[in-house]
Design a protein around this motif. Sequence first.
Motif, PDB file in Angstrom:
ATOM      1  N   LEU A 271     -11.793 -15.723  21.045  1.00 21.37           N
ATOM      2  CA  LEU A 271     -12.546 -14.471  20.945  1.00 21.37           C
ATOM      3  C   LEU A 271     -14.048 -14.695  20.787  1.00 21.37           C
ATOM      4  O   LEU A 271     -14.850 -13.821  21.125  1.00 21.37           O
ATOM      5  CB  LEU A 271     -12.039 -13.633  19.776  1.00 21.37           C
ATOM      6  CG  LEU A 271     -10.677 -12.954  19.940  1.00 21.37           C
ATOM      7  CD1 LEU A 271     -10.187 -12.449  18.600  1.00 21.37           C
ATOM      8  CD2 LEU A 271     -10.775 -11.807  20.942  1.00 21.37           C
ATOM      9  N   GLN A 274     -16.298 -14.268  23.855  1.00 15.83           N
ATOM     10  CA  GLN A 274     -16.206 -12.897  24.350  1.00 15.83           C
ATOM     11  C   GLN A 274     -16.925 -11.925  23.413  1.00 15.83           C
ATOM     12  O   GLN A 274     -17.631 -11.010  23.862  1.00 15.83           O
ATOM     13  CB  GLN A 274     -14.738 -12.501  24.520  1.00 15.83           C
ATOM     14  CG  GLN A 274     -14.005 -13.365  25.547  1.00 15.83           C
ATOM     15  CD  GLN A 274     -12.521 -13.051  25.617  1.00 15.83           C
ATOM     16  OE1 GLN A 274     -12.108 -12.073  26.216  1.00 15.83           O
ATOM     17  NE2 GLN A 274     -11.712 -13.896  25.000  1.00 15.83           N
ATOM     18  N   LEU A 275     -16.767 -12.112  22.106  1.00 17.04           N
ATOM     19  CA  LEU A 275     -17.484 -11.275  21.144  1.00 17.04           C
ATOM     20  C   LEU A 275     -18.987 -11.546  21.198  1.00 17.04           C
ATOM     21  O   LEU A 275     -19.805 -10.643  21.017  1.00 17.04           O
ATOM     22  CB  LEU A 275     -16.961 -11.524  19.731  1.00 17.04           C
ATOM     23  CG  LEU A 275     -15.539 -11.048  19.455  1.00 17.04           C
ATOM     24  CD1 LEU A 275     -15.063 -11.542  18.089  1.00 17.04           C
ATOM     25  CD2 LEU A 275     -15.448  -9.528  19.532  1.00 17.04           C
ATOM     26  N   SER A 276     -19.345 -12.790  21.473  1.00 14.65           N
ATOM     27  CA  SER A 276     -20.751 -13.150  21.585  1.00 14.65           C
ATOM     28  C   SER A 276     -21.401 -12.461  22.783  1.00 14.65           C
ATOM     29  O   SER A 276     -22.534 -11.979  22.700  1.00 14.65           O
ATOM     30  CB  SER A 276     -20.887 -14.673  21.699  1.00 14.65           C
ATOM     31  OG  SER A 276     -22.240 -15.053  21.759  1.00 14.65           O
ATOM     32  N   LEU A 278     -20.497  -9.646  23.958  1.00 12.73           N
ATOM     33  CA  LEU A 278     -20.617  -8.241  23.546  1.00 12.73           C
ATOM     34  C   LEU A 278     -21.694  -8.043  22.477  1.00 12.73           C
ATOM     35  O   LEU A 278     -21.957  -6.896  22.087  1.00 12.73           O
ATOM     36  CB  LEU A 278     -19.281  -7.743  22.993  1.00 12.73           C
ATOM     37  CG  LEU A 278     -18.114  -7.584  23.964  1.00 12.73           C
ATOM     38  CD1 LEU A 278     -16.843  -7.210  23.216  1.00 12.73           C
ATOM     39  CD2 LEU A 278     -18.424  -6.538  25.030  1.00 12.73           C
ATOM     40  N   ARG A 280     -21.354  -8.900  19.366  1.00 14.65           N
ATOM     41  CA  ARG A 280     -20.586  -8.331  18.263  1.00 14.65           C
ATOM     42  C   ARG A 280     -20.277  -9.328  17.144  1.00 14.65           C
ATOM     43  O   ARG A 280     -19.577  -8.981  16.195  1.00 14.65           O
ATOM     44  CB  ARG A 280     -19.254  -7.781  18.796  1.00 14.65           C
ATOM     45  CG  ARG A 280     -19.372  -6.497  19.585  1.00 14.65           C
ATOM     46  CD  ARG A 280     -19.700  -5.329  18.679  1.00 14.65           C
ATOM     47  NE  ARG A 280     -19.644  -4.044  19.374  1.00 14.65           N
ATOM     48  CZ  ARG A 280     -19.926  -2.882  18.802  1.00 14.65           C
ATOM     49  NH1 ARG A 280     -20.280  -2.847  17.522  1.00 14.65           N
ATOM     50  NH2 ARG A 280     -19.874  -1.764  19.481  1.00 14.65           N
ATOM     51  N   MET A 281     -20.781 -10.557  17.233  1.00 13.83           N
ATOM     52  CA  MET A 281     -20.424 -11.547  16.222  1.00 13.83           C
ATOM     53  C   MET A 281     -20.913 -11.150  14.823  1.00 13.83           C
ATOM     54  O   MET A 281     -20.279 -11.469  13.815  1.00 13.83           O
ATOM     55  CB  MET A 281     -20.992 -12.918  16.598  1.00 13.83           C
ATOM     56  CG  MET A 281     -20.196 -13.627  17.687  1.00 13.83           C
ATOM     57  SD  MET A 281     -18.445 -13.841  17.289  1.00 13.83           S
ATOM     58  CE  MET A 281     -18.527 -14.922  15.866  1.00 13.83           C
ATOM     59  N   ASP A 283     -20.728  -8.364  13.492  1.00 15.97           N
ATOM     60  CA  ASP A 283     -19.727  -7.481  12.878  1.00 15.97           C
ATOM     61  C   ASP A 283     -18.661  -8.268  12.132  1.00 15.97           C
ATOM     62  O   ASP A 283     -17.901  -7.703  11.337  1.00 15.97           O
ATOM     63  CB  ASP A 283     -19.052  -6.611  13.946  1.00 15.97           C
ATOM     64  CG  ASP A 283     -20.024  -5.636  14.599  1.00 15.97           C
ATOM     65  OD1 ASP A 283     -20.947  -5.177  13.901  1.00 15.97           O
ATOM     66  OD2 ASP A 283     -19.870  -5.339  15.788  1.00 15.97           O
ATOM     67  N   LEU A 311     -11.195  -5.871  14.671  1.00 16.44           N
ATOM     68  CA  LEU A 311     -11.409  -5.724  16.115  1.00 16.44           C
ATOM     69  C   LEU A 311     -11.273  -4.258  16.514  1.00 16.44           C
ATOM     70  O   LEU A 311     -12.115  -3.711  17.228  1.00 16.44           O
ATOM     71  CB  LEU A 311     -10.416  -6.587  16.892  1.00 16.44           C
ATOM     72  CG  LEU A 311     -10.682  -8.099  16.890  1.00 16.44           C
ATOM     73  CD1 LEU A 311      -9.456  -8.852  17.421  1.00 16.44           C
ATOM     74  CD2 LEU A 311     -11.914  -8.427  17.738  1.00 16.44           C
ATOM     75  N   ASN A 314     -14.259  -2.164  15.212  1.00 15.69           N
ATOM     76  CA  ASN A 314     -15.607  -2.413  15.727  1.00 15.69           C
ATOM     77  C   ASN A 314     -15.738  -2.433  17.248  1.00 15.69           C
ATOM     78  O   ASN A 314     -16.755  -1.976  17.776  1.00 15.69           O
ATOM     79  CB  ASN A 314     -16.119  -3.757  15.183  1.00 15.69           C
ATOM     80  CG  ASN A 314     -16.365  -3.723  13.701  1.00 15.69           C
ATOM     81  OD1 ASN A 314     -17.191  -2.959  13.215  1.00 15.69           O
ATOM     82  ND2 ASN A 314     -15.631  -4.547  12.964  1.00 15.69           N
ATOM     83  N   CYS A 315     -14.733  -2.952  17.935  1.00 15.63           N
ATOM     84  CA  CYS A 315     -15.033  -3.214  19.352  1.00 15.63           C
ATOM     85  C   CYS A 315     -13.820  -3.406  20.255  1.00 15.63           C
ATOM     86  O   CYS A 315     -13.952  -3.979  21.340  1.00 15.63           O
ATOM     87  CB  CYS A 315     -15.913  -4.452  19.463  1.00 15.63           C
ATOM     88  SG  CYS A 315     -15.166  -5.945  18.760  1.00 15.63           S
ATOM     89  N   MET A 316     -12.645  -2.951  19.889  1.00 13.10           N
ATOM     90  CA  MET A 316     -11.484  -3.224  20.725  1.00 13.10           C
ATOM     91  C   MET A 316     -10.438  -2.136  20.602  1.00 13.10           C
ATOM     92  O   MET A 316     -10.335  -1.477  19.569  1.00 13.10           O
ATOM     93  CB  MET A 316     -10.855  -4.579  20.343  1.00 13.10           C
ATOM     94  CG  MET A 316      -9.746  -5.044  21.277  1.00 13.10           C
ATOM     95  SD  MET A 316      -8.642  -6.267  20.514  1.00 13.10           S
ATOM     96  CE  MET A 316      -7.543  -5.177  19.587  1.00 13.10           C
TER      97      MET A 316
END
Length: 564
Positions: A271, A274-276, A278, A280-281, A283, A311, A314-316
């Motif tokens: 993850l 992928q979060l990076s 976005l 979103r790290m 979070d 997840l 925040n973002c999924m």
Amino acid sequence: MNIILKSNVFELQFRYRPMIVGKIKQIEGRKYDSVRKIWTVPVSKRIELERLAYQIRQFEPVTWGTGDQHVAARQEEDVAYELPELKALDRPHGLKIAPYPYQLEGIQRGLELKRFMNTDEPGLGKTLQSIATINLANAFPCLVICPSSLKINWEREWHKFTDKKAMVLSDNVRDTWPFFWQTGMYQVFIVNYESLKKYFVQRIKKAEGWTLRDVEFRQTINLFKSVIIDESHRCKSSSTQQAKFSKGICKGKEYIIELTGTPVVNKPKDLVPQLSILERMDDFGGYKSFVDRYCAGPNEASNLKELNFKLWTNCMFRREKSLVLKDLPDKVRQVLTCEITNRKEYKDAENDLISYLQKYKDADDEKIARAMKGEVMVRINILRQVAARGKVKEVIEFVKDFRENGQKIILFCSLHEVVDQLKMHFPTAVSVTGRDSSDEKQAAVDAFQNNPKVDIIICSIKAAGVGLTLTASSNVAFVEFPWTYADCCQCEDRAHRIGQKNAVTIYYFLGKSTIDGKIYRIIQTKKNIANAVTGSTEAIEENIVDMIANIFNSNDDEEDNDDL
């Protein structure tokens, strides 16, 4: 579910659910301890157990640990994490077709999150939801990054669902594509992962061991207001070019949408890149905090229930077919238009057919014309076979991406050459063809139905089109397809029958600018052809020949992608 490593077995503790028990029973060597009321699975079957854990994680959070960690695991199990409920869309959807209710909820959630992952199960319409989100947000121009085999499909989907114009980037517009945005001609630009460097990178300062800091991007990437990344699990490793380039291109974008049915292929660390991308790290407290909290223990996986909650918060979001069945029809059909790799061979065969069709049309003797029909049919079939061979490369890429989702798929084709190429690339696949004996066919079906490791079955349309039950999969793909709607349905119904618990998703691969599109349109416009003809081979050929002749004579290359 708590999965505890004890000596040479994993002990499974969970609240009884028939579906989970059914999946455990598919793992070889599993045992049930009726006294302690737990299941055990041999350590050697860890991969199968990890696949099970991934499949059930949305409704049964899973924690892994050793015997010393089971208390901590139980403590996390006791924490009540309430996942956010998705809301109905609060405005008109703005699409040319009406989405299903769960898709409207996904669109609304996307508008709320802006930078997020849609991890819906394959077949639930992640493409439509992302298109609608970007369209409602008016976040143009939009860049779509996708596998090569899906570029044309993305182009068609934008045109099918919206009034926006999409362009697949090619060498012809390598430097001029911004002009098409600036003049209002196109709003969406589509590129495959392998071409990101070609279109968007000015230079890389180091020859080896380079990082994102060493990449100098073209200024044109600043034009994009949004980016959609399809099959984003391809970016699960931060060391790959596609992950680095995707992150650089997405920096600072208001809308970033990642689409994948498999955000975690191996472990939670997948993850991180992928979060990076976005952005979103933060979070999750940053890289170190994420790894320490969620990637600990012998399996590099910890506090998974909490991770799932964060997840979702925040973002999924993710839905599975079984959870949205009330919204879905029994069958969902999708056309995937792909480039063929043998264009010259195809054009030669097409010119030969067109030339012969002219002779057939000009024949004024009825007997001669009747005799020529058979030869026309032969040449039509040759053209279809050439197109089929040209599609194999992109079909293979599609299946590679698809199987990473941990789902089984049924492939239908006719040519032995196509079957052989697919089996060469997927050696663990089983097959049901005219070359297989009855015992071999049954063994293949049994393996596909009962063995979790057998995730691909390659079927001949004639040998497997009727009679077989293949309900272990709810996904069917046609590399080649029959002449009639009735025969298409017969093949589809190998999965769509009693015992199937999910809506069935069917993919039709059409070669771009080939006879595939013409045949598919005939099937669509003549759904009742099987009832209209007398049932004789001659009657079917006569009907098809005349329709093909009319389509070629009209020079109509339009390819319709509506559902059958």
